[in-house]
Write a protein that holds these residues in place. Structure first.
Motif, mmCIF file in Angstrom:
data_model
loop_
_atom_site.group_PDB
_atom_site.id
_atom_site.type_symbol
_atom_site.label_atom_id
_atom_site.label_comp_id
_atom_site.label_asym_id
_atom_site.label_seq_id
_atom_site.Cartn_x
_atom_site.Cartn_y
_atom_site.Cartn_z
ATOM 1 N N ALA A 181 21.670 -74.696 23.501
ATOM 2 C CA ALA A 181 21.316 -75.245 22.184
ATOM 3 C C ALA A 181 21.520 -74.210 21.085
ATOM 4 N N ILE A 182 21.222 -72.951 21.385
ATOM 5 C CA ILE A 182 21.407 -71.881 20.395
ATOM 6 C C ILE A 182 22.866 -71.775 19.994
ATOM 7 N N TYR A 183 23.751 -71.761 20.967
ATOM 8 C CA TYR A 183 25.177 -71.630 20.646
ATOM 9 C C TYR A 183 25.738 -72.892 19.997
ATOM 10 N N ALA A 184 25.174 -74.048 20.336
ATOM 11 C CA ALA A 184 25.592 -75.274 19.652
ATOM 12 C C ALA A 184 25.203 -75.200 18.177
ATOM 13 N N HIS A 185 24.011 -74.703 17.906
ATOM 14 C CA HIS A 185 23.576 -74.513 16.513
ATOM 15 C C HIS A 185 24.517 -73.572 15.775
ATOM 16 N N LEU A 186 24.849 -72.452 16.401
ATOM 17 C CA LEU A 186 25.737 -71.477 15.755
ATOM 18 C C LEU A 186 27.124 -72.080 15.520
#
Length: 268
Positions: free
Chosen positions: A238-243
């Motif tokens: 989810a963190i990398y999707a946000h980025l």
């Protein structure tokens, strides 16, 4: 909290706490008050979305939403939202026909409309409500809310959808708590440079929004055990999707510039 549809007592409906975007007149759904109501097909099914420049999303939606919109965090609660416009009251992804193009993701927050769970302060539970003023809600329905006094399959499916949405909303609260505990949030500002007809800079850069984002620098600096903890809790994807979603800012800005030359700042 109990997440079954409420059955208000005869003589009045329980007061509901909170107000939710889109909903003008939410009422607890029950067979007595809404026996003849249901849903009809309308020409502009997402017209109600036109005034929303940012829509809340759950953490499980980050991967799908990141292909369409910037994903940012707003407010004291760091609520994640998909940015669909740069001005209050203007959604850049709803067409004149009241549709969202197939290539753009439609958040679950939008897809559950006209249903929503609301808090009943008297019984401390969640009750399923329907927006009585939604354009698709009618007393001449194509699909009824109730059949023989019982919720129809359509209504039961709506209940399950809203239950799942509530579970994912709670998971999102936990995700934000993990990011806070790891001290990964940073404040950011997004601006754009106006340009003339020849593409040359024209005037001063204009701020669009202040918001919270996850800091890639802080993420990379985490001790290994903290990083592994986030990975084991399912947060890294989810963190990398946000980025990745943040790369869509330019797409949104370009859409805004095609509508109006200068964008007014929005405090996200």
């Amino acid at each position: 909290m109990n997440t079954t549809p409420a059955t208000p007592q005869t003589g009045g409906q329980s007061p509901l706490a909170g107000q939710v975007m889109f909903y003008k007149k939410p009422q607890p759904l029950n067979a007595e008050a809404h026996a003849g109501l249901g849903i009809k097909k309308i020409d502009q099914p997402f017209a109600f979305l036109r005034d929303a420049h940012a829509v809340p999303i759950t953490v499980t939606e980050f991967g799908m939403a990141a292909g369409s919109y910037p994903i940012i965090f707003v407010g004291d609660d760091r609520t994640p939202v998909a940015v669909m416009g740069v001005r209050q009251g203007q959604n850049l992804f709803v067409t004149d026909e009241g549709m969202v193009a197939d290539e753009y993701y439609v958040p679950a927050f939008v897809r559950r409309y006209p249903f929503v769970f609301a808090s009943d302060e008297q019984s401390d539970r969640l009750v399923l409500c329907v927006d009585r003023e939604a354009p698709m809600v009618t007393n001449q329905p194509e699909i009824s809310f109730f059949e023989n006094g019982q919720p129809s399959k359509f209504t039961n499916d709506a209940i399950e959808f809203c239950k799942e949405f509530e579970r994912q909303r709670q998971a999102t609260v936990e995700f934000v708590k993990m990011i806070r505990n790891a001290d990964l949030f940073e404040q950011k500002t997004i601006s754009f440079q106006p340009r003339d007809a020849d593409g040359n800079p024209s005037g001063q850069p204009q701020k669009i929004a202040d918001y919270w984002a996850i800091s890639e620098e802080k993420l990379n600096a985490l001790p290994q055990e903290k990083y592994l903890e986030l990975r084991n809790n399912g947060a890294i994807g989810a963190i990398y999707a946000h980025l990745l979603g943040l790369l869509n800012w330019q797409t949104v800005i370009q859409r805004a510039l095609r509508v109006q030359p200068a964008a007014a700042p929005v405090d996200a």
